[in-house]
Design an enzyme around this catalytic site. Structure first.
Site, mmCIF file in Angstrom:
data_model
loop_
_atom_site.group_PDB
_atom_site.id
_atom_site.type_symbol
_atom_site.label_atom_id
_atom_site.label_comp_id
_atom_site.label_asym_id
_atom_site.label_seq_id
_atom_site.Cartn_x
_atom_site.Cartn_y
_atom_site.Cartn_z
ATOM 1 N N ARG A 57 0.867 -1.382 0.051
ATOM 2 C CA ARG A 57 0.043 0.033 -0.015
ATOM 3 C C ARG A 57 0.875 1.166 0.081
ATOM 4 O O ARG A 57 2.072 1.123 0.071
ATOM 5 C CB ARG A 57 -1.059 -0.129 1.226
ATOM 6 C CG ARG A 57 -0.563 -0.607 2.365
ATOM 7 C CD ARG A 57 0.478 0.077 3.181
ATOM 8 N NE ARG A 57 0.309 1.449 3.412
ATOM 9 C CZ ARG A 57 1.103 2.461 3.709
ATOM 10 N NH1 ARG A 57 2.551 1.935 3.475
ATOM 11 N NH2 ARG A 57 0.931 3.568 3.807
ATOM 12 N N GLY A 58 0.097 2.424 -0.182
ATOM 13 C CA GLY A 58 0.995 3.790 -0.505
ATOM 14 C C GLY A 58 1.124 3.914 -1.795
ATOM 15 O O GLY A 58 1.237 3.017 -2.519
ATOM 16 N N ALA A 59 0.578 5.117 -2.275
ATOM 17 C CA ALA A 59 0.455 5.365 -3.604
ATOM 18 C C ALA A 59 1.556 4.986 -4.509
ATOM 19 O O ALA A 59 1.406 4.222 -5.330
ATOM 20 C CB ALA A 59 0.139 6.859 -3.720
ATOM 21 N N ARG A 100 -7.270 -0.313 -6.962
ATOM 22 C CA ARG A 100 -7.588 0.500 -5.697
ATOM 23 C C ARG A 100 -7.892 1.895 -6.585
ATOM 24 O O ARG A 100 -7.297 2.289 -7.585
ATOM 25 C CB ARG A 100 -6.617 0.730 -4.647
ATOM 26 C CG ARG A 100 -6.605 -0.242 -3.779
ATOM 27 C CD ARG A 100 -5.781 -0.024 -2.660
ATOM 28 N NE ARG A 100 -6.258 0.813 -1.543
ATOM 29 C CZ ARG A 100 -5.616 1.142 -0.521
ATOM 30 N NH1 ARG A 100 -4.126 1.054 -0.351
ATOM 31 N NH2 ARG A 100 -6.194 2.178 0.366
ATOM 32 N N GLN A 204 -1.538 2.494 10.020
ATOM 33 C CA GLN A 204 -0.461 2.671 9.221
ATOM 34 C C GLN A 204 0.773 3.244 10.134
ATOM 35 O O GLN A 204 2.071 3.094 9.900
ATOM 36 C CB GLN A 204 -0.563 3.577 7.877
ATOM 37 C CG GLN A 204 -1.183 2.872 6.805
ATOM 38 C CD GLN A 204 -2.870 2.919 6.813
ATOM 39 O OE1 GLN A 204 -3.303 3.075 8.039
ATOM 40 N NE2 GLN A 204 -3.350 2.740 6.014
ATOM 41 N N ASP A 245 -1.956 10.653 -2.022
ATOM 42 C CA ASP A 245 -2.574 9.665 -3.003
ATOM 43 C C ASP A 245 -2.897 10.343 -4.631
ATOM 44 O O ASP A 245 -2.733 9.879 -5.275
ATOM 45 C CB ASP A 245 -3.648 8.980 -2.270
ATOM 46 C CG ASP A 245 -3.070 8.023 -1.321
ATOM 47 O OD1 ASP A 245 -2.837 8.666 -0.043
ATOM 48 O OD2 ASP A 245 -2.622 6.947 -1.627
ATOM 49 N N ASN A 255 -5.278 12.236 0.726
ATOM 50 C CA ASN A 255 -4.373 11.553 1.605
ATOM 51 C C ASN A 255 -5.272 10.725 2.548
ATOM 52 O O ASN A 255 -6.317 10.982 2.931
ATOM 53 C CB ASN A 255 -3.384 12.727 2.140
ATOM 54 C CG ASN A 255 -2.186 11.537 2.719
ATOM 55 O OD1 ASN A 255 -1.641 10.904 1.948
ATOM 56 N ND2 ASN A 255 -1.832 11.847 3.850
ATOM 57 N N LYS A 256 -4.141 9.918 3.329
ATOM 58 C CA LYS A 256 -5.017 9.007 4.432
ATOM 59 C C LYS A 256 -6.025 9.619 5.306
ATOM 60 O O LYS A 256 -5.736 10.960 5.748
ATOM 61 C CB LYS A 256 -3.872 8.643 5.174
ATOM 62 C CG LYS A 256 -4.291 7.550 6.325
ATOM 63 C CD LYS A 256 -5.255 6.385 5.880
ATOM 64 C CE LYS A 256 -4.732 5.607 4.732
ATOM 65 N NZ LYS A 256 -5.887 4.771 4.268
HETATM 66 O O1 MRU Z 1 -4.407 3.198 2.263
HETATM 67 P P1 MRU Z 1 -2.995 3.419 2.280
HETATM 68 O O2 MRU Z 1 -2.132 2.985 3.466
HETATM 69 O O3 MRU Z 1 -2.470 2.898 0.869
HETATM 70 O O4 MRU Z 1 -2.743 4.805 2.153
HETATM 71 C C1 MRU Z 1 -1.618 5.410 2.133
HETATM 72 C C2 MRU Z 1 -1.228 6.971 2.146
HETATM 73 O O5 MRU Z 1 -2.327 7.486 2.313
HETATM 74 C C3 MRU Z 1 -0.164 7.626 2.104
HETATM 75 O O6 MRU Z 1 -0.084 8.690 3.097
HETATM 76 C C4 MRU Z 1 0.082 7.998 0.781
HETATM 77 O O7 MRU Z 1 -0.163 6.945 -0.240
HETATM 78 C C5 MRU Z 1 1.266 8.764 0.681
HETATM 79 S S1 MRU Z 1 2.735 7.333 0.756
HETATM 80 C C6 MRU Z 1 4.135 8.045 -0.023
#
Ligand code: MRU
Length: 354
Positions: A57-59, A100, A204, A245, A255-256
């Site tokens: 996970r993470g963009a 996603r 996270q 994201d 973002n999250k």
């Molecule tokens: O749901 P996730 O864990 O994939 O969400 C991740 C985030 O929101 C991060 O902050 C974002 O992707 C930036 S990661 C470099």
């Protein structure tokens, strides 16, 4: 074959996504920090499922994974029918792009790979696509190193910072976006104290950011998400540093979940707010934040804690995984192309075309 950049930068020792002996290798982020396990993938559909299920996970990490997954699909489709693989792979690309919805890096990587496929590569397409995937991976790491320096330079020496979610090596090709700034800022002694939000409901921050910082030997303090405004009021942090994201053309940032409330609290308390993301996260085709699709995830992620039900049976939950922080609450957007202060549509377009 492109060699990935050597891990010679301080605090850069973790890789969540790797290509090893013709297979996609991922750290299983669902089980960290209790277990450190790798999973291996040979085909695109199971790699897409790993993205949906948040093995990875993470963009940016999702984008890098997707690029390698296209290589797996090309290998399967080319072996099955070398004359028809280009048509056959289209359904795979669609499946992957839909794994996603919010992180635009996923679509960005799929479209890059689709472009190469359409451009007519014929001699050994698997090797050509692998080279492209490794380039995407290497460029993401290089962008993070650059952003780390640019972001750290904005921070006064000896500052405290707060970060949200996990934006580190686990969330990217390596090193991290916001956590890359934390790594670089700590190495340069600009950052003295690091606070990490636990990031309910998937944790996270509590699980992944905390694990990364322990691996790197960077001291940090975990707080409940709801403690952030109190932390700011006490003057403990000068900057909030987050990833993204998707950044819309006007600078609005997805973002999250919890990022928006942190930005609101930061502005109220005079704390600066920094978004750190590579240009693969910037989507000029999205006019503003209201056009960004927000993923809603399973109710169980909110109703349970660590696999144990914490709310009574029969109770419901709402679980938006992301929120939108308006550009007006953002002091700086840091990309590998440079820093945009007080972002506007005009400044974002100029940065992207620079
Ligand atoms: O749901 P996730 O864990 O994939 O969400 C991740 C985030 O929101 C991060 O902050 C974002 O992707 C930036 S990661 C470099």
């Amino acid at each position: 074959m492109i060699a990935l950049e050597l891990k010679e930068i301080p605090y850069d020792r973790i890789r969540a996504v790797e290509w090893e002996n013709g297979r996609l290798k991922l750290i299983d982020q669902r089980v960290l920090p209790g277990k450190f396990e790798h999973l291996y993938f040979d085909h695109l559909p199971e790699s897409a499922r790993a993205i949906t299920d948040m093995v990875v996970r993470g963009a940016p990490a999702i984008g890098v994974t997707a690029a390698y997954a296209v290589v797996l699909a090309a290998r399967d489709r080319y072996a099955a029918n070398p004359n028809n693989w280009r048509d056959a792979i289209q359904a795979d690309l669609t499946l992957l792009a839909e794994a996603r919805p919010t992180a635009v890096n996923l679509r960005w990587a799929v479209e890059k790979m689709r472009g190469l496929i359409s451009a007519g590569i014929s001699d050994d397409p698997v090797a050509r696509l692998l080279e492209a995937a490794q380039r995407i991976h290497a460029e993401d790491i290089a962008a993070n190193h650059r952003m780390g320096q640019l972001g750290a330079n904005l921070i006064e020496p000896g500052s405290g910072v707060l970060t949200h979610c996990n934006t580190g090596a686990l969330a990217t090709g390596g090193y991290g976006t916001a956590l890359g700034v934390v790594r670089a800022g700590y190495a340069a002694k600009r950052i003295k104290d690091v606070y990490a939000d636990e990031t309910r409901p998937w944790l996270q921050g509590a699980r992944l950011t905390a694990w990364e910082l322990v691996q790197e030997g960077i001291p940090a303090t975990l707080i409940a998400d709801s403690a952030a405004p109190h932390l700011m009021k006490l003057g403990k942090v000068a900057w909030v540093i987050v990833g993204a994201d998707r950044i819309a053309a006007n600078g609005d940032t997805a973002n999250k979940i919890g990022t928006y409330m942190t930005a609101v609290a930061a502005r109220y308390h005079g704390v600066k707010f920094m978004v750190v993301a590579p240009t693969s996260t910037v989507d000029l085709a999205t006019h503003d934040g209201s056009a960004i699709p927000i993923e809603t995830r399973a109710e169980a992620e909110v109703l349970n804690f660590g696999g144990t039900r914490t709310s009574p049976e029969g109770f419901r939950a709402w679980n938006p995984a992301f929120d939108i922080t308006p550009a007006t609450l953002i002091d700086a957007i840091v990309t590998e192309k440079g820093v945009v202060l007080n972002p506007t549509r005009e400044k974002m377009v100029a940065m992207m075309s620079s």
